[in-house]
Scaffold this active site. Structure first.
Site, PDB file in Angstrom:
ATOM      1  N   LYS A 146     -27.835   3.957 -29.139  1.00  0.00           N
ATOM      2  CA  LYS A 146     -26.489   3.445 -29.381  1.00  0.00           C
ATOM      3  C   LYS A 146     -25.671   3.580 -28.094  1.00  0.00           C
ATOM      4  O   LYS A 146     -26.057   4.358 -27.218  1.00  0.00           O
ATOM      5  CB  LYS A 146     -25.824   4.201 -30.535  1.00  0.00           C
ATOM      6  CG  LYS A 146     -25.233   5.558 -30.166  1.00  0.00           C
ATOM      7  CD  LYS A 146     -24.353   6.056 -31.279  1.00  0.00           C
ATOM      8  CE  LYS A 146     -23.594   7.270 -30.848  1.00  0.00           C
ATOM      9  NZ  LYS A 146     -22.386   7.045 -30.098  1.00  0.00           N
ATOM     10  N   GLU A 214     -15.983  17.899 -32.967  1.00  0.00           N
ATOM     11  CA  GLU A 214     -16.537  18.485 -31.741  1.00  0.00           C
ATOM     12  C   GLU A 214     -15.458  19.320 -31.062  1.00  0.00           C
ATOM     13  O   GLU A 214     -14.309  18.900 -30.970  1.00  0.00           O
ATOM     14  CB  GLU A 214     -17.021  17.392 -30.796  1.00  0.00           C
ATOM     15  CG  GLU A 214     -18.112  16.501 -31.365  1.00  0.00           C
ATOM     16  CD  GLU A 214     -18.538  15.440 -30.369  1.00  0.00           C
ATOM     17  OE1 GLU A 214     -18.866  15.795 -29.220  1.00  0.00           O
ATOM     18  OE2 GLU A 214     -18.528  14.253 -30.733  1.00  0.00           O
ATOM     19  N   HIS A 238     -22.826   6.868 -36.483  1.00  0.00           N
ATOM     20  CA  HIS A 238     -22.995   8.169 -37.128  1.00  0.00           C
ATOM     21  C   HIS A 238     -22.309   8.254 -38.486  1.00  0.00           C
ATOM     22  O   HIS A 238     -22.928   8.560 -39.498  1.00  0.00           O
ATOM     23  CB  HIS A 238     -22.416   9.275 -36.235  1.00  0.00           C
ATOM     24  CG  HIS A 238     -23.075   9.395 -34.902  1.00  0.00           C
ATOM     25  ND1 HIS A 238     -24.370   9.000 -34.666  1.00  0.00           N
ATOM     26  CD2 HIS A 238     -22.617   9.893 -33.734  1.00  0.00           C
ATOM     27  CE1 HIS A 238     -24.669   9.240 -33.402  1.00  0.00           C
ATOM     28  NE2 HIS A 238     -23.630   9.775 -32.820  1.00  0.00           N
ATOM     29  N   LYS A 338     -12.559  14.883 -30.918  1.00  0.00           N
ATOM     30  CA  LYS A 338     -12.929  15.815 -29.850  1.00  0.00           C
ATOM     31  C   LYS A 338     -11.826  16.850 -29.670  1.00  0.00           C
ATOM     32  O   LYS A 338     -10.682  16.630 -30.040  1.00  0.00           O
ATOM     33  CB  LYS A 338     -13.182  15.059 -28.548  1.00  0.00           C
ATOM     34  CG  LYS A 338     -14.419  14.159 -28.622  1.00  0.00           C
ATOM     35  CD  LYS A 338     -14.770  13.601 -27.267  1.00  0.00           C
ATOM     36  CE  LYS A 338     -16.068  12.801 -27.331  1.00  0.00           C
ATOM     37  NZ  LYS A 338     -17.234  13.650 -27.660  1.00  0.00           N
TER      38      LYS A 338
END
Length: 488
Positions: A146, A214, A238, A338
């Site tokens: 990807k 994350e 995902h 993130k």
């Protein structure tokens, strides 16, 4: 196995250690060889030395020198350019040479560990040299990393281009999240246990939350992230893969296309988000400076290769609705970001609250809904929370949790997350790989959001502090429906 981009990080950290782990588990044939292809000037001996060093560093356990040497000794390297036909002629000759030496019977797995813009060109060059042709039981397969396109139109164009060279059965669009044991176990958990599937529907489930968080920032991927952003990077691949596995109907078998048929139906059943709904059902954010643990971290706009005035999102939250019988009126809330407080990927199934009427004349003031949580990373497992009476003379209800962790029950095996995916590609099992229609359906879901966000640049970036759970608007998305994100 031919690895395009063999001098890059993906090969070093994931692919070569994964091959070693497969070898250690006796899942590689004796008739096996690796051929690296990249623009970097490396001799074969230098590539073999790097192969040994990278396996020792990244395999996840002390490497067996004999196995490490076995892989390194069967590794070769070609310096070449992805756009130069003469280099693919040399590649063809090298494959023939290795086939004769190691008796690989003409079977080749091509792995495109390259930048997305090279995918179409590499496949075209392979086709022109006859390197994708299959006959007399010989197979040729291509694994594509990807992102597959950067919007619906480009994904369709890429599908058209590569389909001129490859059959769909030769194409393996990889999503490394599907290499996680817990992701694979969703199907077993649902369909091999008679107590769960009967309640896996709108009658018993209030809503579903999917979080892919994350703690890291963009690290050295600032250039890529400036082009992609969090929505393109995570949602079509995902996150929507997790949605489809959670929501799919029972397949007629575990054959690849039977499973993927049901996943595709879920993706097509996701209610289109109108431009007006984007304003209330989609949230974007960008991290400011802050702290992760005790460590101060910079704002996104201060990261390497990032525009100091960038409006690229590093956080996305969406409310999705499925238009089918099983999930009508059950919202799926998804978020990814993130620089959040911790690294965690999980699927939360929140069941409807039990009727309170029985407890009206007791000290109990509220009932907590049952939660089923599938922990995908970092600690793979499943937990179920429910209410129980607290010992004592009065009726009081306390929450308890039953936890299952893979490591406790089955032990741990060193893994990069690519072992199962590589093995499946070698044996021709595409169950954990995306099909063309699934890729396009995923882009169809996010296309309206991309269009609105492009037309209406954000005015509040950065809008969440590094180390927090994202912008306040994400909490409001849930609060408007009388719900809240799980943050434990």
């Amino acid at each position: 196995m031919v690895i395009f981009g063999a001098s890059g990080d993906l090969t070093s950290r994931k692919l070569l250690p994964a091959l070693y782990n497969l070898c250690r588990n006796h899942l590689l044939p004796a008739e096996f060889a690796v051929l690296g292809f990249a623009k970097d000037e490396l001799s074969e001996e230098e590539f073999r030395t790097r192969t040994r060093d990278e396996i020792r560093e990244y395999a996840g356990a002390p490497a067996d020198c004999e196995l490490c040497n076995w892989i390194a000794d069967r590794s070769s390297y070609l310096t070449g350019d992805f756009k130069t036909p003469a280099d693919f002629v040399r590649l063809k000759d090298k494959i023939a040479e290795l086939d004769a030496r190691y008796h690989t019977q003409g079977n080749v797995l091509y792995y495109l560990a390259t930048l997305p813009q090279f995918i179409s060109e590499i496949i075209r060059q392979l086709g022109e040299q006859g390197l994708t042709h299959e006959d007399h039981g010989v197979w040729r397969r291509v694994v594509i990393e990807k992102p597959f396109g950067n919007d619906l139109e480009s994904a369709k164009a890429l599908n058209r281009e590569i389909s001129q060279v490859l059959k769909e059965s030769q194409i393996y669009r990889i999503d490394h999240y599907l290499g996680k044991e817990t992701v694979q176990n969703i199907l077993i958990f649902r369909f091999a246990n008679g107590i769960f599937e009967p309640v896996w529907n709108r009658r018993y489930i209030d809503h579903v939350q999917i979080t892919v968080a994350e703690s890291l920032g963009v690290e050295r991927r600032g250039g890529y992230y400036e082009h992609a952003g969090g929505l393109r990077d995570m949602i079509p691949s995902h996150v929507l893969q997790l949605v489809s596995l959670t929501a799919m109907e029972p397949p007629i078998s575990f054959q690849a296309d039977a499973v993927r048929d049901e996943q595709s139906k879920v993706l097509h059943a996701i209610q289109p988000i109108s431009p007006e709904d984007v304003l209330t059902r989609a949230v974007r954010g960008q991290y400011d400076h802050g702290a992760i643990g005790n460590q101060a971290v910079p704002a996104y706009r201060s990261e390497e290769l990032v525009d100091p005035h960038s409006n690229v999102e590093t956080f996305v939250a969406l409310k999705l609705q499925l238009d089918n019988w099983r999930w009508a009126d059950v919202p799926f809330y998804v978020r990814t970001g993130k620089r959040l407080p911790k690294r965690v990927t999980e699927i939360v199934i929140q069941f409807r609250r039990a009727p309170f009427v029985l407890f009206r004349d007791t000290p109990v003031d509220k009932l907590t809904p049952n939660l089923l949580v599938m922990h995908i990373q970092p600690d793979e497992g499943i937990s179920l929370s429910f209410g129980a009476k607290i010992p004592g003379a009065h009726v009081r209800v306390g929450g308890v949790t039953m936890d299952f962790q893979y490591a406790d029950y089955f032990g741990t095996e060193p893994s990069t997350g690519y072992e199962r995916l590589l093995y499946d590609a070698m044996i021709g099992d595409a169950t954990l790989y995306q099909r063309a229609d699934m890729v396009e359906a995923g882009w169809s879901v996010v296309e309206p959001v991309l269009d609105v966000w492009k037309a209406l640049p954000p005015r509040s970036f950065p809008n969440y502090e590094a180390g927090s759970w994202g912008p306040r608007d994400a909490d409001e998305l849930m609060k408007r429906d009388g719900r809240k994100w799980r943050t434990e």
